[in-house]
Design a protein around this motif. Sequence first.
Motif, mmCIF file in Angstrom:
data_model
loop_
_atom_site.group_PDB
_atom_site.id
_atom_site.type_symbol
_atom_site.label_atom_id
_atom_site.label_comp_id
_atom_site.label_asym_id
_atom_site.label_seq_id
_atom_site.Cartn_x
_atom_site.Cartn_y
_atom_site.Cartn_z
ATOM 1 N N LYS A 73 0.846 -1.192 0.000
ATOM 2 C CA LYS A 73 0.000 0.000 0.000
ATOM 3 C C LYS A 73 0.880 1.240 0.000
ATOM 4 O O LYS A 73 1.961 1.256 0.600
ATOM 5 C CB LYS A 73 -0.966 0.011 1.179
ATOM 6 C CG LYS A 73 -0.353 0.337 2.510
ATOM 7 C CD LYS A 73 -1.419 0.495 3.597
ATOM 8 C CE LYS A 73 -0.755 0.916 4.892
ATOM 9 N NZ LYS A 73 -1.693 1.166 5.950
ATOM 10 N N LEU A 74 0.408 2.254 -0.718
ATOM 11 C CA LEU A 74 1.108 3.521 -0.774
ATOM 12 C C LEU A 74 0.920 4.238 0.557
ATOM 13 O O LEU A 74 -0.205 4.466 1.000
ATOM 14 C CB LEU A 74 0.574 4.381 -1.921
ATOM 15 C CG LEU A 74 1.224 5.741 -2.090
ATOM 16 C CD1 LEU A 74 2.697 5.599 -2.454
ATOM 17 C CD2 LEU A 74 0.481 6.538 -3.151
ATOM 18 N N VAL A 75 2.030 4.592 1.194
ATOM 19 C CA VAL A 75 1.992 5.280 2.483
ATOM 20 C C VAL A 75 2.153 6.777 2.280
ATOM 21 O O VAL A 75 1.494 7.580 2.935
ATOM 22 C CB VAL A 75 3.109 4.746 3.415
ATOM 23 C CG1 VAL A 75 3.163 5.516 4.720
ATOM 24 C CG2 VAL A 75 2.944 3.264 3.674
ATOM 25 N N ARG A 76 3.033 7.145 1.329
ATOM 26 C CA ARG A 76 3.322 8.564 1.137
ATOM 27 C C ARG A 76 3.932 8.787 -0.244
ATOM 28 O O ARG A 76 4.687 7.956 -0.733
ATOM 29 C CB ARG A 76 4.310 9.010 2.210
ATOM 30 C CG ARG A 76 4.644 10.455 2.200
ATOM 31 C CD ARG A 76 5.518 10.800 3.383
ATOM 32 N NE ARG A 76 5.816 12.215 3.324
ATOM 33 C CZ ARG A 76 6.780 12.790 3.979
ATOM 34 N NH1 ARG A 76 7.540 12.077 4.768
ATOM 35 N NH2 ARG A 76 6.996 14.080 3.859
ATOM 36 N N ALA A 77 3.601 9.904 -0.860
ATOM 37 C CA ALA A 77 4.205 10.306 -2.129
ATOM 38 C C ALA A 77 4.659 11.754 -1.992
ATOM 39 O O ALA A 77 3.904 12.595 -1.495
ATOM 40 C CB ALA A 77 3.204 10.174 -3.270
ATOM 41 N N THR A 78 5.917 12.030 -2.394
ATOM 42 C CA THR A 78 6.452 13.385 -2.285
ATOM 43 C C THR A 78 7.184 13.764 -3.562
ATOM 44 O O THR A 78 7.653 12.911 -4.304
ATOM 45 C CB THR A 78 7.431 13.530 -1.095
ATOM 46 O OG1 THR A 78 8.536 12.653 -1.298
ATOM 47 C CG2 THR A 78 6.760 13.230 0.226
ATOM 48 N N LYS A 79 7.271 15.082 -3.790
ATOM 49 C CA LYS A 79 8.051 15.648 -4.894
ATOM 50 C C LYS A 79 8.927 16.744 -4.296
ATOM 51 O O LYS A 79 8.457 17.538 -3.474
ATOM 52 C CB LYS A 79 7.142 16.279 -5.949
ATOM 53 C CG LYS A 79 6.363 15.300 -6.754
ATOM 54 C CD LYS A 79 5.554 16.004 -7.820
ATOM 55 C CE LYS A 79 4.711 15.023 -8.599
ATOM 56 N NZ LYS A 79 3.972 15.676 -9.680
ATOM 57 N N GLU A 94 10.958 12.443 -7.229
ATOM 58 C CA GLU A 94 9.675 11.922 -6.775
ATOM 59 C C GLU A 94 9.925 10.656 -5.971
ATOM 60 O O GLU A 94 10.687 9.786 -6.402
ATOM 61 C CB GLU A 94 8.756 11.635 -7.963
ATOM 62 C CG GLU A 94 8.386 12.913 -8.713
ATOM 63 C CD GLU A 94 7.271 12.701 -9.714
ATOM 64 O OE1 GLU A 94 6.273 12.026 -9.361
ATOM 65 O OE2 GLU A 94 7.394 13.218 -10.836
ATOM 66 N N THR A 95 9.299 10.584 -4.806
ATOM 67 C CA THR A 95 9.478 9.436 -3.920
ATOM 68 C C THR A 95 8.126 8.877 -3.530
ATOM 69 O O THR A 95 7.246 9.619 -3.100
ATOM 70 C CB THR A 95 10.253 9.831 -2.642
ATOM 71 O OG1 THR A 95 11.500 10.422 -3.016
ATOM 72 C CG2 THR A 95 10.514 8.622 -1.754
ATOM 73 N N TRP A 96 7.980 7.560 -3.693
ATOM 74 C CA TRP A 96 6.785 6.855 -3.244
ATOM 75 C C TRP A 96 7.219 5.892 -2.153
ATOM 76 O O TRP A 96 8.121 5.078 -2.363
ATOM 77 C CB TRP A 96 6.146 6.071 -4.395
ATOM 78 C CG TRP A 96 5.663 6.943 -5.505
ATOM 79 C CD1 TRP A 96 4.413 7.470 -5.650
ATOM 80 C CD2 TRP A 96 6.409 7.384 -6.640
ATOM 81 N NE1 TRP A 96 4.353 8.213 -6.796
ATOM 82 C CE2 TRP A 96 5.567 8.179 -7.428
ATOM 83 C CE3 TRP A 96 7.726 7.185 -7.068
ATOM 84 C CZ2 TRP A 96 5.973 8.775 -8.611
ATOM 85 C CZ3 TRP A 96 8.148 7.782 -8.248
ATOM 86 C CH2 TRP A 96 7.272 8.563 -9.001
ATOM 87 N N THR A 97 6.582 5.994 -0.992
ATOM 88 C CA THR A 97 6.881 5.084 0.115
ATOM 89 C C THR A 97 5.748 4.074 0.211
ATOM 90 O O THR A 97 4.574 4.456 0.290
ATOM 91 C CB THR A 97 7.011 5.854 1.448
ATOM 92 O OG1 THR A 97 8.032 6.854 1.287
ATOM 93 C CG2 THR A 97 7.370 4.918 2.593
ATOM 94 N N TYR A 98 6.122 2.799 0.160
ATOM 95 C CA TYR A 98 5.152 1.710 0.207
ATOM 96 C C TYR A 98 5.390 0.856 1.445
ATOM 97 O O TYR A 98 6.512 0.768 1.945
ATOM 98 C CB TYR A 98 5.286 0.799 -1.022
ATOM 99 C CG TYR A 98 4.865 1.439 -2.311
ATOM 100 C CD1 TYR A 98 3.523 1.450 -2.688
ATOM 101 C CD2 TYR A 98 5.800 2.022 -3.155
ATOM 102 C CE1 TYR A 98 3.139 2.028 -3.883
ATOM 103 C CE2 TYR A 98 5.411 2.604 -4.352
ATOM 104 C CZ TYR A 98 4.075 2.605 -4.709
ATOM 105 O OH TYR A 98 3.683 3.181 -5.892
ATOM 106 N N GLN A 99 4.311 0.206 1.900
ATOM 107 C CA GLN A 99 4.407 -0.767 2.984
ATOM 108 C C GLN A 99 3.898 -2.107 2.469
ATOM 109 O O GLN A 99 2.852 -2.167 1.819
ATOM 110 C CB GLN A 99 3.591 -0.338 4.193
ATOM 111 C CG GLN A 99 3.737 -1.313 5.353
ATOM 112 C CD GLN A 99 3.005 -0.844 6.593
ATOM 113 O OE1 GLN A 99 1.966 -0.195 6.507
ATOM 114 N NE2 GLN A 99 3.550 -1.164 7.737
ATOM 115 N N ALA A 100 4.666 -3.165 2.764
ATOM 116 C CA ALA A 100 4.258 -4.517 2.394
ATOM 117 C C ALA A 100 3.137 -4.948 3.330
ATOM 118 O O ALA A 100 3.281 -4.876 4.538
ATOM 119 C CB ALA A 100 5.446 -5.467 2.503
#
Length: 133
Positions: A73-79, A94-100
């Motif tokens: 699941k996407l936890v956070r997206a930043t630019k 651009e950074t997408w932080t995901y959690q398994a």
Amino acid sequence: FMPVTSSTPLVAGPLATAALATTASTAPIYRWADSGKTVHATKGETFKVRLRVCSDCGDSLRFTHRPDSADVKLVRATKRSTAKPPAVGGEEIETWTYQAVGDGTTRIALAEHSAEKGGKVVKRFSLNVRVTG
């Protein structure tokens, strides 16, 4: 009041060490060079996809395949821009932080589209993510 100078020793105790440990990110970060890889994550772990794009050139990133939310699941997206104010432009990070979150394998895929080349895809990124309990 005692000013701190370069000859004044600084003491870092357990609280300072604990504060540093909690602010440091241990989540793996996947970049352009990791494209095409299969990575492994355990439920509850986080990981990041961090890509640079020439936003000053008018380039943009678009998902061509979003990961299955039953697996990650996407936890956070930043630019964030590399340009330092007052400058504008530069590269955009651009950074997408995901959690398994669930057992399974999913894919994350993005394409960089070039404004200078009429919106054509100039670069692709894909990452296969295998999540286990």
